[in-house]
Every structure is written in structure tokens, then in C-alpha cells.
Design a protein around this motif. Structure first.
Motif, PDB file in Angstrom:
ATOM      1  N   ALA A  71       0.828  -1.287   0.069  1.00  0.00           N
ATOM      2  CA  ALA A  71      -0.065  -0.004  -0.181  1.00  0.00           C
ATOM      3  C   ALA A  71       0.933   1.463  -0.053  1.00  0.00           C
ATOM      4  CB  ALA A  71      -0.980  -0.055   1.147  1.00  0.00           C
ATOM      5  N   ASP A  72       0.568   2.219  -0.801  1.00  0.00           N
ATOM      6  CA  ASP A  72       1.301   3.416  -0.724  1.00  0.00           C
ATOM      7  C   ASP A  72       0.883   4.324   0.249  1.00  0.00           C
ATOM      8  OD1 ASP A  72       2.046   5.886  -1.484  1.00  0.00           O
ATOM      9  OD2 ASP A  72       1.428   5.981  -3.489  1.00  0.00           O
ATOM     10  N   PRO A  73       1.698   4.746   1.318  1.00  0.00           N
ATOM     11  CA  PRO A  73       1.433   5.342   2.404  1.00  0.00           C
ATOM     12  C   PRO A  73       0.858   6.843   2.132  1.00  0.00           C
ATOM     13  CG  PRO A  73       3.860   5.474   2.264  1.00  0.00           C
ATOM     14  CD  PRO A  73       3.093   4.244   1.098  1.00  0.00           C
ATOM     15  N   ARG A 171       2.059  12.701 -10.286  1.00  0.00           N
ATOM     16  CA  ARG A 171       3.108  12.030  -9.545  1.00  0.00           C
ATOM     17  C   ARG A 171       3.091  10.611 -10.243  1.00  0.00           C
ATOM     18  NH1 ARG A 171       1.976   9.699  -4.118  1.00  0.00           N
ATOM     19  NH2 ARG A 171      -0.156   9.732  -3.829  1.00  0.00           N
ATOM     20  N   PHE A 172       4.562  10.032 -10.138  1.00  0.00           N
ATOM     21  CA  PHE A 172       4.469   8.596 -10.439  1.00  0.00           C
ATOM     22  C   PHE A 172       5.448   7.921  -9.485  1.00  0.00           C
ATOM     23  CE2 PHE A 172       2.886  10.291 -14.485  1.00  0.00           C
ATOM     24  CZ  PHE A 172       2.497   9.300 -14.923  1.00  0.00           C
ATOM     25  N   ARG A 173       4.904   6.592  -9.230  1.00  0.00           N
ATOM     26  CA  ARG A 173       5.894   5.879  -8.111  1.00  0.00           C
ATOM     27  C   ARG A 173       6.168   4.601  -8.793  1.00  0.00           C
ATOM     28  NH1 ARG A 173       5.403   5.088  -2.316  1.00  0.00           N
ATOM     29  NH2 ARG A 173       6.089   2.936  -1.791  1.00  0.00           N
ATOM     30  N   ALA A 317       9.550  -0.644 -12.927  1.00  0.00           N
ATOM     31  CA  ALA A 317       8.145  -1.060 -12.431  1.00  0.00           C
ATOM     32  C   ALA A 317       7.303  -0.112 -11.921  1.00  0.00           C
ATOM     33  CB  ALA A 317       8.688  -2.260 -11.471  1.00  0.00           C
ATOM     34  N   LEU A 318       6.267   0.117 -12.812  1.00  0.00           N
ATOM     35  CA  LEU A 318       5.371   1.162 -12.205  1.00  0.00           C
ATOM     36  C   LEU A 318       4.331   0.598 -11.185  1.00  0.00           C
ATOM     37  CD1 LEU A 318       4.014   4.250 -12.637  1.00  0.00           C
ATOM     38  CD2 LEU A 318       2.644   3.056 -14.669  1.00  0.00           C
ATOM     39  N   GLU A 319       4.078   1.444 -10.135  1.00  0.00           N
ATOM     40  CA  GLU A 319       3.242   0.773  -9.028  1.00  0.00           C
ATOM     41  C   GLU A 319       2.057   1.880  -8.765  1.00  0.00           C
ATOM     42  OE1 GLU A 319       4.064  -0.734  -4.603  1.00  0.00           O
ATOM     43  OE2 GLU A 319       4.779   1.353  -4.640  1.00  0.00           O
ATOM     44  N   TYR A 320       2.278   3.290  -9.141  1.00  0.00           N
ATOM     45  CA  TYR A 320       1.350   4.215  -8.799  1.00  0.00           C
ATOM     46  C   TYR A 320       1.516   5.078  -9.667  1.00  0.00           C
ATOM     47  CZ  TYR A 320      -1.738   7.171  -5.926  1.00  0.00           C
ATOM     48  OH  TYR A 320      -2.775   7.938  -5.436  1.00  0.00           O
ATOM     49  N   PHE A 321       0.267   5.944 -10.118  1.00  0.00           N
ATOM     50  CA  PHE A 321       0.430   7.369 -10.721  1.00  0.00           C
ATOM     51  C   PHE A 321      -0.902   8.002 -10.697  1.00  0.00           C
ATOM     52  CE2 PHE A 321      -1.312   5.664 -14.718  1.00  0.00           C
ATOM     53  CZ  PHE A 321      -1.979   6.720 -15.047  1.00  0.00           C
TER      54      PHE A 321
END
Length: 326
Positions: A71-73, A171-173, A317-321
Motif C-alpha cells: 500500500a502506498d502510504p 506524480r509517479f511511483r 516497474a510502475l506502482e502508482y500514478f
């Protein structure tokens, strides 16, 4: 057994009715046998395909995190969409106003509610979230989306539903896999249409007429001065069309093996930066980027994961944006 009886029956001149019955039985037996062999082969190669689609470099020190640990904090706790749809497996808004979740850059934060529109979002910490069709799901050590093909860009579209906009924020994670080398691309690959970066390219406009919005680059190592690192670490400068509209960071300390999924250091968050790349991580708005154009844009955006070598050598490896417009 039917086939054996068929041969025996032929030798003893059975009547025609028995002959055709045994022949049909023999053919049915052959078809069923072939069907079971095909199913078995599909299972074997299906497992291989699944293994490939959950691609991870074979490092002994990699751990397997649970979905809760993924989970993205900083991920929003509320659903930012008042209505939505699925486009290429990316959840998007259809023009409803939304508020960016904090932390949002103070100098571009909306002064009144409902100023920004959320147009694209992916959150792989959600077990129901799927990768865009052009990307491949990586299950471990973190649920992410990686490239499908090497030495190219794998892209997906973020539709803006015909809404005109002048400012884009997002934003990109993501995480570094193996040895990306930022802007040190092969000769002839430094145009906006090709894999000019090992990282993520955000553009608008049709292929052949792409216009740059922002770039996220991944360097090979964070604490070494080298041509394959970020520009702040002695790496190659970005192409002119990128200008200063980029972030660059490496997720790999020089003390660890070269190949692997570096899941302990998130890219482009301004954290865990080595001494050499400290300048790269000093931008005040990290992890957010914002860009304002002089004239309004009405076209869709394109997100591309780019590398200029085979997947075993480099991947993102893209997790979130999340992307907003106004």
C-alpha cells in the motif's frame, strides 16, 4: 484397445457394420488422446507464460511482500472520482472536478475546491487493479506493471475526454529493475518518438507529432559518477526537447548486485538518495511535477515506459500514478 481390436477384426473379416463401428471408435480414441495432450501442453506453457509475466530477476535477497505491505502510504484514502470508466484498464474520470490529495505543490495548489480534474490513476496496491493492456504485471516483490517488450516504449493513453487544459500536475511511483541508464541511449534513439530515456515519458499528440510534457528517468546507480547515471551524477544530459522538465533518480546503491528489483528505494520521491545524486533529489515539489503551457491543449495524454535494451538488462516497474489537469 479399440485400435488393437480394429486390427484383429480386419484380419478376421468382420462384417461391415462391426468394421465401421470399430473404425469410428478408433478415430474417437485418437481425437481424445490428442485433446488431452494439447491440454497438458497448454497447462505447461501457460505456467511458463505466467512465470514470464511475473518477471523477477533471480536474486536470493528478494523478499515477497503482501498486498497490504504494497500500500502506498501517500495514496488517497477517499475515492477521488465521482464517476468513472475503464480505459485500457486505467481508471479515469470523465470530467468531474476533483481535489488532488495532499501533499500537493503549494505553488500550484488550487485556491478553491473543484479546480482540478483527475484524468488518470493507477494504484497497484489495490488487489483488483489491473495493469494497462500494453504492460505486464509483476507480482513480487511488489505488485507493479513492467514493460512487455525490450528496446522500445510500451504505452497507454490517458484520455482527457475533450476537456481543454493548460496545466498538468501528477506524480509517479516506480522502481528500478536491473540497469537502466537514464539518458545515455543508443545512437539514433534520442528523439521524442523513440526510447530516449530509460524511464517514463509523458507526452501529448499523435505518434509522429508527440509533444513533451514531462520525463522520469532512472539512473544505473545512486552513488557513483558515471555516464549511465543521472545528469547530476555525471550522466548524459537529456535531449533538448526535455529541457529541465524531468526528474532523475536511481534506486540501486553501488554495494548491491547489479541485477534485481530494487524495491526498497522508490524512484522520484526525493528520499534515499546517494551523495552523488543529492542534487537530483533536491527539487522542492518531489514527488509531484507540474507544467503549464502558454496555450490550451485538448488532446489525450500518452504515458510510455521506455528502455533501449532487453528486459533482462533494464526495466521500470510502475506502482502508482495520478494525473490532474486544469
Amino acid at each position: 484397445h479399440f485400435c488393437a481390436h480394429f486390427s484383429s477384426a480386419s484380419r478376421h473379416s468382420l462384417n461391415m457394420k462391426a468394421f465401421f463401428f470399430l473404425l469410428a471408435s478408433c478415430l474417437l480414441c485418437t481425437v481424445l488422446s490428442a485433446s488431452y495432450r494439447a491440454k497438458d501442453k497448454a497447462n505447461q506453457y501457460g505456467g511458463l507464460r505466467q512465470h514470464q509475466s511475473s518477471r523477477i530477476m533471480a536474486d536470493d535477497d528478494l523478499s515477497t511482500d503482501g498486498m497490504q505491505e504494497n500500500a502506498d502510504p501517500e495514496a488517497p484514502t477517499d475515492n477521488l472520482l465521482t464517476a468513472g470508466m475503464v480505459f485500457d484498464r486505467i481508471t479515469i474520470s470523465v470530467g468531474e472536478p476533483s481535489q488532488p490529495n495532499a501533499p500537493f505543490p503549494a505553488d500550484v495548489a488550487p485556491s478553491t475546491p473543484n479546480t482540478w480534474k483527475l484524468v488518470g490513476k493507477l494504484d497497484m496496491s489495490d488487489p483488483l487493479q489491473q495493469c494497462p493492456a500494453s504492460l505486464t504485471k509483476i507480482s513480487s516483490p511488489r505488485a507493479t506493471c513492467g514493460k512487455t517488450t525490450g528496446a522500445s516504449c510500451d504505452s497507454f493513453t490517458v484520455p482527457t475526454s475533450g476537456v481543454s487544459y493548460k496545466t498538468i500536475c501528477g506524480r509517479f511511483r516506480a522502481y528500478q529493475v536491473a540497469l537502466p541508464d537514464a539518458f545515455a541511449q543508443a545512437a539514433g534513439q534520442n528523439t521524442i518518438e523513440g526510447p530516449y530515456v530509460d524511464g517514463i515519458s509523458i507526452t501529448y499528440g499523435a505518434p509522429g507529432k508527440r509533444q513533451h510534457i514531462f520525463t522520469y528517468a532512472a539512473g544505473v546507480v545512486e552513488n557513483t559518477y558515471h555516464i549511465f547515471t543521472c545528469p547530476c551524477c555525471g550522466g548524459k544530459s537529456p535531449p533538448a526537447f526535455v529541457g529541465s522538465d524531468y526528474y532523475c533518480e536511481s534506486g540501486r546503491p553501488g554495494s548491491v548486485p547489479a541485477l534485481g528489483f530494487f524495491h526498497e528505494d522508490v524512484l522520484w520521491d526525493g528520499q534515499q538518495c546517494g551523495d552523488q545524486e543529492a542534487t537530483c533529489c533536491s527539487q522542492p515539489n518531489l514527488p509531484w511535477f507540474c507544467k503549464t503551457f502558454s496555450t490550451s491543449i485538448s488532446g489525450d495524454m500518452e504515458v510510455r515506459l521506455c528502455t533501449d535494451e532487453i528486459l533482462q538488462n533494464e526495466d521500470i516497474a510502475l506502482e502508482y500514478f495520478e494525473l490532474y489537469i486544469k
